[in-house]
Design a protein around this motif. Structure first.
Motif, mmCIF file in Angstrom:
data_model
loop_
_atom_site.group_PDB
_atom_site.id
_atom_site.type_symbol
_atom_site.label_atom_id
_atom_site.label_comp_id
_atom_site.label_asym_id
_atom_site.label_seq_id
_atom_site.Cartn_x
_atom_site.Cartn_y
_atom_site.Cartn_z
ATOM 1 N N PHE A 18 0.797 -1.218 0.000
ATOM 2 C CA PHE A 18 0.000 0.000 0.000
ATOM 3 C C PHE A 18 0.836 1.279 0.000
ATOM 4 N N LEU A 19 2.146 1.121 -0.059
ATOM 5 C CA LEU A 19 3.029 2.275 -0.190
ATOM 6 C C LEU A 19 3.400 2.442 -1.667
ATOM 7 N N PRO A 20 3.720 3.667 -2.096
ATOM 8 C CA PRO A 20 4.014 3.902 -3.518
ATOM 9 C C PRO A 20 5.420 3.488 -3.923
ATOM 10 N N ILE A 21 5.812 2.259 -3.541
ATOM 11 C CA ILE A 21 7.181 1.802 -3.828
ATOM 12 C C ILE A 21 7.216 0.427 -4.469
ATOM 13 N N SER A 22 6.084 -0.073 -4.956
ATOM 14 C CA SER A 22 5.984 -1.321 -5.711
ATOM 15 C C SER A 22 6.278 -2.588 -4.907
ATOM 16 N N SER A 23 5.214 -3.243 -4.487
ATOM 17 C CA SER A 23 5.364 -4.513 -3.771
ATOM 18 C C SER A 23 5.909 -5.584 -4.708
ATOM 19 N N THR A 24 5.420 -5.602 -5.958
ATOM 20 C CA THR A 24 5.885 -6.599 -6.930
ATOM 21 C C THR A 24 7.378 -6.459 -7.166
ATOM 22 N N GLY A 25 7.831 -5.222 -7.337
ATOM 23 C CA GLY A 25 9.254 -4.983 -7.547
ATOM 24 C C GLY A 25 10.096 -5.470 -6.383
ATOM 25 N N GLN A 146 -3.820 4.087 -13.245
ATOM 26 C CA GLN A 146 -3.449 2.813 -12.637
ATOM 27 C C GLN A 146 -2.929 1.810 -13.665
ATOM 28 N N ILE A 147 -3.254 1.996 -14.940
ATOM 29 C CA ILE A 147 -2.788 1.087 -15.985
ATOM 30 C C ILE A 147 -1.265 0.984 -15.986
ATOM 31 N N PHE A 148 -0.593 2.088 -15.672
ATOM 32 C CA PHE A 148 0.873 2.091 -15.670
ATOM 33 C C PHE A 148 1.443 1.104 -14.650
ATOM 34 N N ALA A 149 0.619 0.706 -13.666
ATOM 35 C CA ALA A 149 1.078 -0.227 -12.642
ATOM 36 C C ALA A 149 1.343 -1.616 -13.212
ATOM 37 N N LEU A 150 0.889 -1.876 -14.435
ATOM 38 C CA LEU A 150 1.144 -3.165 -15.065
ATOM 39 C C LEU A 150 2.622 -3.341 -15.388
ATOM 40 N N ILE A 151 3.352 -2.236 -15.463
ATOM 41 C CA ILE A 151 4.794 -2.310 -15.703
ATOM 42 C C ILE A 151 5.487 -2.594 -14.369
ATOM 43 N N PRO A 152 6.196 -3.702 -14.231
ATOM 44 C CA PRO A 152 6.843 -4.053 -12.960
ATOM 45 C C PRO A 152 7.735 -2.935 -12.437
ATOM 46 N N GLY A 153 7.580 -2.624 -11.157
ATOM 47 C CA GLY A 153 8.389 -1.578 -10.541
ATOM 48 C C GLY A 153 7.717 -0.227 -10.507
ATOM 49 N N THR A 154 6.582 -0.105 -11.208
ATOM 50 C CA THR A 154 5.884 1.183 -11.245
ATOM 51 C C THR A 154 5.161 1.459 -9.938
ATOM 52 N N SER A 155 4.490 0.462 -9.387
ATOM 53 C CA SER A 155 3.706 0.537 -8.157
ATOM 54 C C SER A 155 2.255 0.893 -8.442
ATOM 55 N N ARG A 156 1.367 -0.014 -8.072
ATOM 56 C CA ARG A 156 -0.065 0.241 -8.224
ATOM 57 C C ARG A 156 -0.474 1.402 -7.339
ATOM 58 N N SER A 178 -6.622 4.838 -3.063
ATOM 59 C CA SER A 178 -5.710 3.792 -3.523
ATOM 60 C C SER A 178 -5.886 2.512 -2.713
ATOM 61 N N PHE A 179 -6.034 2.644 -1.383
ATOM 62 C CA PHE A 179 -6.252 1.471 -0.533
ATOM 63 C C PHE A 179 -7.505 0.715 -0.957
ATOM 64 N N LEU A 180 -8.598 1.459 -1.110
ATOM 65 C CA LEU A 180 -9.882 0.835 -1.438
ATOM 66 C C LEU A 180 -9.884 0.278 -2.857
ATOM 67 N N LEU A 181 -9.223 0.960 -3.771
ATOM 68 C CA LEU A 181 -9.140 0.485 -5.147
ATOM 69 C C LEU A 181 -8.327 -0.802 -5.224
ATOM 70 N N ALA A 182 -7.453 -1.015 -4.245
ATOM 71 C CA ALA A 182 -6.674 -2.256 -4.211
ATOM 72 C C ALA A 182 -7.588 -3.469 -4.051
ATOM 73 N N PHE A 183 -8.755 -3.272 -3.411
ATOM 74 C CA PHE A 183 -9.638 -4.406 -3.146
ATOM 75 C C PHE A 183 -10.124 -5.086 -4.430
ATOM 76 N N PRO A 184 -10.773 -4.384 -5.368
ATOM 77 C CA PRO A 184 -11.193 -5.070 -6.597
ATOM 78 C C PRO A 184 -10.023 -5.543 -7.450
ATOM 79 N N VAL A 185 -8.943 -4.755 -7.474
ATOM 80 C CA VAL A 185 -7.773 -5.143 -8.272
ATOM 81 C C VAL A 185 -7.165 -6.436 -7.742
ATOM 82 N N MET A 186 -6.942 -6.481 -6.425
ATOM 83 C CA MET A 186 -6.296 -7.647 -5.839
ATOM 84 C C MET A 186 -7.223 -8.848 -5.784
#
Length: 255
Positions: A18-25, A146-156, A178-186
């Protein structure tokens, strides 16, 4: 995967989701350092800790998850549609971008964007201070960002927060949207991965899975609360600087 690996990855997922630093990355980099292969069993583990993060959102905002908030959820679903459509249509291309080099570059680019946005951002002119004040048009623009978050390292979280700030939300409202939007995305990504890897759970170590789930949940739950308190006194500049430094270090180590 050993218990110590599970704890480390659980902490990273919970802290960075939930921080703007990319969990996937961070998970990609951590897996490289820990020597963990991207096996189906390890992917099943990632599904579990992502589910823990979803649960953390629900328990942090129980009042938002009711039929009375249907108008808010219509906007959140609208914001989800762009990444849902693009992610589905270009899933193979997205997976092909998963590499340390791309993660590092996007960390740096994202950090620079945060510094630029903060340079010109004036919170006093941000007329949206509550997520329920967001309009459908603003929600759609945030969803497009949010589409840009599909690029690894961008951060949703990073892409949605930047999008929200640019359309008039203050920092706190941007983070909460952003927190709430994470719910449908995740839910969508975790549900898809669960269907894809459910057979792999039969070979998984359930003690390791359970420990990862618990660690990720508690860390995510506390991170959400502490992040909002942080934004009461500080900007996103620190995250921008961190992203640039982290990205440069990755390039120096892996290239």
């Amino acid at each position: 995967m050993q218990i110590i690996d599970s704890v480390i990855l659980g902490i990273i997922e919970g802290f960075t989701e939930f921080l703007p630093i990319s969990s996937t990355g961070h998970l990609i980099v951590a897996s490289e350092f820990l020597g963990l292969e991207q096996s189906n069993i390890n992917k099943a583990y990632e599904v579990i800790i992502q589910f823990a993060a979803i649960l953390a959102v629900i328990l942090n905002y129980p009042d938002k998850f009711s039929i009375k908030k249907i108008e808010l959820w219509k906007k959140l679903i609208l914001a989800f549609i762009p990444i849902g459509v693009v992610g589905f249509l270009f899933s193979h291309q997205v997976k092909a971008m998963f590499s340390i080099e791309i993660v590092a570059i996007m960390f740096i680019i994202g950090g620079i964007i945060f510094l630029i946005v903060e340079k010109f951002y004036d919170e006093k002119k941000s007329h949206i201070t509550d997520v329920e004040q967001v309009t459908y048009k603003q929600a759609l623009y945030i969803g497009i960002a949010q589409i840009f978050a599909l690029i690894p390292g961008t951060s949703r979280a990073g892409s949605t927060i930047i999008g929200a700030m640019l359309v008039g939300l203050n920092r706190k409202a941007s983070a909460e949207f952003s927190f709430l939007l994470a719910f449908p995305v995740m839910c969508a990504t975790t549900g898809y991965d669960l269907l894809k890897h459910y057979k792999d759970f039969t070979d998984a170590n359930f003690i390791v899975l359970a420990i990862g789930f618990v660690v990720a949940f508690f860390v995510a739950f506390l991170t959400i609360k502490l992040f909002l308190k942080f934004l009461q006194n500080f900007t996103f500049v620190a995250f921008g600087i961190y992203r640039i430094i982290f990205g440069v270090i990755l390039l120096l180590i892996f290239t």
